[in-house]
Motif scaffolding. Structure first.
Motif, PDB file in Angstrom:
ATOM      1  N   HIS A 106      51.690 -29.344 -61.067  1.00  0.00           N
ATOM      2  CA  HIS A 106      51.123 -29.755 -59.784  1.00  0.00           C
ATOM      3  C   HIS A 106      50.364 -28.604 -59.128  1.00  0.00           C
ATOM      4  O   HIS A 106      49.354 -28.817 -58.454  1.00  0.00           O
ATOM      5  N   ARG A 107      50.845 -27.380 -59.306  1.00  0.00           N
ATOM      6  CA  ARG A 107      50.119 -26.224 -58.785  1.00  0.00           C
ATOM      7  C   ARG A 107      48.750 -26.115 -59.456  1.00  0.00           C
ATOM      8  O   ARG A 107      47.732 -25.818 -58.810  1.00  0.00           O
ATOM      9  N   GLU A 108      48.721 -26.335 -60.753  1.00  0.00           N
ATOM     10  CA  GLU A 108      47.449 -26.307 -61.479  1.00  0.00           C
ATOM     11  C   GLU A 108      46.530 -27.425 -61.003  1.00  0.00           C
ATOM     12  O   GLU A 108      45.321 -27.226 -60.844  1.00  0.00           O
ATOM     13  N   ALA A 109      47.104 -28.615 -60.785  1.00  0.00           N
ATOM     14  CA  ALA A 109      46.299 -29.734 -60.289  1.00  0.00           C
ATOM     15  C   ALA A 109      45.729 -29.421 -58.913  1.00  0.00           C
ATOM     16  O   ALA A 109      44.567 -29.743 -58.618  1.00  0.00           O
ATOM     17  N   LEU A 110      46.537 -28.800 -58.055  1.00  0.00           N
ATOM     18  CA  LEU A 110      46.056 -28.428 -56.721  1.00  0.00           C
ATOM     19  C   LEU A 110      44.875 -27.476 -56.820  1.00  0.00           C
ATOM     20  O   LEU A 110      43.848 -27.667 -56.140  1.00  0.00           O
ATOM     21  N   ALA A 111      44.994 -26.450 -57.664  1.00  0.00           N
ATOM     22  CA  ALA A 111      43.901 -25.494 -57.814  1.00  0.00           C
ATOM     23  C   ALA A 111      42.638 -26.175 -58.330  1.00  0.00           C
ATOM     24  O   ALA A 111      41.524 -25.904 -57.860  1.00  0.00           O
ATOM     25  N   HIS A 112      42.816 -27.090 -59.299  1.00  0.00           N
ATOM     26  CA  HIS A 112      41.668 -27.814 -59.846  1.00  0.00           C
ATOM     27  C   HIS A 112      41.000 -28.658 -58.769  1.00  0.00           C
ATOM     28  O   HIS A 112      39.766 -28.654 -58.644  1.00  0.00           O
ATOM     29  N   MET A 113      41.792 -29.387 -57.998  1.00  0.00           N
ATOM     30  CA  MET A 113      41.217 -30.237 -56.957  1.00  0.00           C
ATOM     31  C   MET A 113      40.476 -29.411 -55.925  1.00  0.00           C
ATOM     32  O   MET A 113      39.372 -29.770 -55.492  1.00  0.00           O
ATOM     33  N   ARG A 114      41.044 -28.282 -55.529  1.00  0.00           N
ATOM     34  CA  ARG A 114      40.373 -27.443 -54.535  1.00  0.00           C
ATOM     35  C   ARG A 114      39.078 -26.857 -55.071  1.00  0.00           C
ATOM     36  O   ARG A 114      38.081 -26.768 -54.356  1.00  0.00           O
ATOM     37  N   ARG A 115      39.072 -26.470 -56.339  1.00  0.00           N
ATOM     38  CA  ARG A 115      37.835 -25.947 -56.933  1.00  0.00           C
ATOM     39  C   ARG A 115      36.730 -26.993 -56.916  1.00  0.00           C
ATOM     40  O   ARG A 115      35.541 -26.649 -56.842  1.00  0.00           O
ATOM     41  N   ASN A 116      37.108 -28.242 -56.986  1.00  0.00           N
ATOM     42  CA  ASN A 116      36.125 -29.328 -57.010  1.00  0.00           C
ATOM     43  C   ASN A 116      35.897 -29.962 -55.640  1.00  0.00           C
ATOM     44  O   ASN A 116      35.271 -31.013 -55.542  1.00  0.00           O
ATOM     45  N   GLY A 117      36.411 -29.315 -54.604  1.00  0.00           N
ATOM     46  CA  GLY A 117      36.157 -29.803 -53.249  1.00  0.00           C
ATOM     47  C   GLY A 117      36.945 -31.031 -52.856  1.00  0.00           C
ATOM     48  O   GLY A 117      36.577 -31.729 -51.905  1.00  0.00           O
ATOM     49  N   TYR A 118      38.034 -31.327 -53.571  1.00  0.00           N
ATOM     50  CA  TYR A 118      38.869 -32.492 -53.265  1.00  0.00           C
ATOM     51  C   TYR A 118      39.941 -32.052 -52.278  1.00  0.00           C
ATOM     52  O   TYR A 118      40.715 -31.121 -52.554  1.00  0.00           O
ATOM     53  N   ASP A 119      40.007 -32.705 -51.144  1.00  0.00           N
ATOM     54  CA  ASP A 119      40.885 -32.286 -50.064  1.00  0.00           C
ATOM     55  C   ASP A 119      42.349 -32.369 -50.496  1.00  0.00           C
ATOM     56  O   ASP A 119      42.869 -33.461 -50.766  1.00  0.00           O
ATOM     57  N   ALA A 120      43.009 -31.219 -50.583  1.00  0.00           N
ATOM     58  CA  ALA A 120      44.386 -31.167 -51.071  1.00  0.00           C
ATOM     59  C   ALA A 120      45.119 -30.017 -50.392  1.00  0.00           C
ATOM     60  O   ALA A 120      44.574 -28.922 -50.242  1.00  0.00           O
ATOM     61  N   HIS A 121      46.377 -30.270 -49.991  1.00  0.00           N
ATOM     62  CA  HIS A 121      47.176 -29.282 -49.274  1.00  0.00           C
ATOM     63  C   HIS A 121      48.573 -29.222 -49.876  1.00  0.00           C
ATOM     64  O   HIS A 121      49.167 -30.268 -50.165  1.00  0.00           O
ATOM     65  N   TRP A 122      49.091 -28.001 -50.046  1.00  0.00           N
ATOM     66  CA  TRP A 122      50.462 -27.839 -50.493  1.00  0.00           C
ATOM     67  C   TRP A 122      51.351 -27.742 -49.261  1.00  0.00           C
ATOM     68  O   TRP A 122      51.169 -26.861 -48.424  1.00  0.00           O
ATOM     69  N   LEU A 123      52.305 -28.658 -49.132  1.00  0.00           N
ATOM     70  CA  LEU A 123      53.178 -28.728 -47.968  1.00  0.00           C
ATOM     71  C   LEU A 123      54.597 -28.336 -48.342  1.00  0.00           C
ATOM     72  O   LEU A 123      55.098 -28.722 -49.399  1.00  0.00           O
ATOM     73  N   SER A 124      55.228 -27.608 -47.435  1.00  0.00           N
ATOM     74  CA  SER A 124      56.653 -27.357 -47.598  1.00  0.00           C
ATOM     75  C   SER A 124      57.420 -28.595 -47.151  1.00  0.00           C
ATOM     76  O   SER A 124      56.865 -29.499 -46.500  1.00  0.00           O
ATOM     77  N   ARG A 125      58.695 -28.634 -47.475  1.00  0.00           N
ATOM     78  CA  ARG A 125      59.543 -29.746 -47.048  1.00  0.00           C
ATOM     79  C   ARG A 125      59.466 -29.930 -45.524  1.00  0.00           C
ATOM     80  O   ARG A 125      59.387 -31.048 -45.021  1.00  0.00           O
ATOM     81  N   GLU A 126      59.461 -28.813 -44.807  1.00  0.00           N
ATOM     82  CA  GLU A 126      59.467 -28.880 -43.340  1.00  0.00           C
ATOM     83  C   GLU A 126      58.135 -29.370 -42.774  1.00  0.00           C
ATOM     84  O   GLU A 126      58.093 -29.896 -41.660  1.00  0.00           O
ATOM     85  N   GLU A 127      57.065 -29.208 -43.514  1.00  0.00           N
ATOM     86  CA  GLU A 127      55.743 -29.600 -43.011  1.00  0.00           C
ATOM     87  C   GLU A 127      55.419 -31.069 -43.231  1.00  0.00           C
ATOM     88  O   GLU A 127      54.508 -31.607 -42.597  1.00  0.00           O
ATOM     89  N   VAL A 128      56.129 -31.733 -44.131  1.00  0.00           N
ATOM     90  CA  VAL A 128      55.759 -33.092 -44.527  1.00  0.00           C
ATOM     91  C   VAL A 128      55.740 -34.047 -43.346  1.00  0.00           C
ATOM     92  O   VAL A 128      54.790 -34.826 -43.165  1.00  0.00           O
ATOM     93  N   ALA A 129      56.765 -34.017 -42.501  1.00  0.00           N
ATOM     94  CA  ALA A 129      56.841 -34.974 -41.390  1.00  0.00           C
ATOM     95  C   ALA A 129      55.653 -34.851 -40.447  1.00  0.00           C
ATOM     96  O   ALA A 129      55.216 -35.843 -39.856  1.00  0.00           O
ATOM     97  N   GLY A 130      55.095 -33.640 -40.303  1.00  0.00           N
ATOM     98  CA  GLY A 130      53.954 -33.456 -39.424  1.00  0.00           C
ATOM     99  C   GLY A 130      52.652 -33.985 -39.992  1.00  0.00           C
ATOM    100  O   GLY A 130      51.683 -34.165 -39.255  1.00  0.00           O
TER     101      GLY A 130
END
Length: 381
Positions: A106-130
């Motif tokens: 999933h980390r690799e997928a995130l990097a790939h999506m960001r390189r291609n301008g696809y809006d993607a954010h890595w969230l911690s457990r605490e950040e999800v609800a927000g």
């Protein structure tokens, strides 16, 4: 290929989202269109789709990623132009996480999506609800999750009804309950479709948008389309008052809300438990459905008691190389096919591009990578 320069006659076989979408686009381009479907509209793979609108991940080709982005864009345009679509089309994002300790991919997928301008954010457990409500933070692994704000979902049955109504409003004709329909080919060209009732409908071009049946139907005419179609099991739970708005893709279940507050869900593991009988029927065990409902409850805030409303089971179209198969067969002039896993995401854009090719006779560049001839020519990825 070339079709009638005045008003080409086109028969579309298949009542799923791509078939109806293409028929509508054809009629709007001036074609004389008849859509025939064996049963009723959206009663096959379209009716069993989770219908997540996305281009998540990094495994697919650049051309496929681009086509999926166009697919999502067309839904946004549709939502802006058809206010009633807000009842069955939403863009509240997608939340995805891996099993504990397995986040590297999933980390690799995130990097790939960001390189291609696809809006993607890595969230911690605490950040999800927000970012997205309705998810139990305790279900998120320590490593966190990916949130894609631009993703969404669509309830395909009402969308197909809208497209069908627009098709008939501009002069197209729909024949439901036609039984198994087959193209009629003479001198290497598609000239008609014969319905299960024996009616022959003349055509200058034919589109096979019959989901998992496309490879078999194309094989009759010497065309090879690699096929990796598995079974799919889609379960619908009754409304449970959850605040969930996004699509969730978790290690054990994928789910999303439905317009009436229901929840729809699936998983590969649950589909693998379906028993296929020799006569072609399917048996879905009660504990399979109950297990899927439990898995869905476990990732939702408050762990609501989910009660089965209905389920659907059957083939899920997936080409052998995972990428769409869209365009004219090399073996038969005027015979087009549409065979893809991402029928929901591509539903509107594929209809537009196929209709343009059928009416103009000119092959567009956006479908160049997805033509069926790649299997015969050894070009499949």
């Amino acid at each position: 290929m070339s079709v009638s320069p005045s008003r080409p006659r086109v028969v579309v076989v298949g009542g799923g989202v791509i078939g109806v979408s293409t028929a509508r686009q054809l009629a709007r381009r001036g074609a004389d269109v008849v859509l025939v479907t064996e049963g009723s509209l959206a009663d096959q793979a379209t009716g069993r789709s989770l219908a997540w609108l996305n281009s998540f991940g990094g495994a697919r080709s650049r051309e496929y990623h681009h086509l999926r982005l166009l697919g999502v864009d067309r839904y946004r345009t549709f939502a802006a132009r058809v206010p009633a679509a807000s009842a069955y089309l939403r863009f509240d994002g997608g939340l995805t996480w891996a099993a504990p300790g397995e986040a590297a991919g999933h980390r690799e997928a995130l990097a790939h999506m960001r390189r291609n301008g696809y809006d993607a954010h890595w969230l911690s457990r605490e950040e999800v609800a927000g970012w997205t409500p309705g998810v139990d933070p305790g279900a998120i692994p320590d490593e966190g999750a990916i949130f894609n704000p631009g993703e969404g979902w669509v309830e395909l049955a009402p969308l197909v009804r809208w497209l069908a109504d627009d098709l008939t409003a501009v002069g197209g004709r729909i024949i439901e309950g036609a039984g198994p329909a087959e193209p009629v080919v003479e001198d290497g060209r598609a000239v008609a479709v014969r319905t299960g009732a024996g009616e022959r409908i003349g055509a200058d071009a034919v589109l096979l948008a019959t989901g998992a049946a496309v490879p078999r139907m194309a094989a009759r005419f010497g065309a090879r389309i690699a096929d990796a179609t598995p079974l799919a099991l889609l379960v619908r739970a009754r409304p449970a008052g959850t605040a969930l708005r996004a699509v969730l893709n978790t290690p054990r279940v994928a789910l999303r809300p439905a317009p009436d507050g229901a929840l729809v869900m699936d998983s590969d593991a649950a589909a693998e438990e379906v028993v296929v009988h020799d006569g072609g029927g399917y048996e879905v065990k009660a504990d399979t459905v109950e297990g899927l409902l439990r898995e869905a409850s476990a990732v939702l805030a408050g762990h609501p008691d989910l009660v089965l409303d209905s389920y659907g089971v059957g083939p899920k179209p997936i080409p052998g190389d995972g990428e769409p198969v869209l365009g004219e067969l090399d073996e038969v002039r005027g015979l087009f096919v549409a065979f893809t896993h991402s029928g929901a995401t591509l539903g509107l854009i594929a209809g537009e591009l196929l209709a343009e090719e059928i009416v103009t006779g000119e092959r567009g560049p956006l479908l160049a990578a997805f033509r069926p001839g790649r299997f015969a020519h050894g070009e499949a990825r």
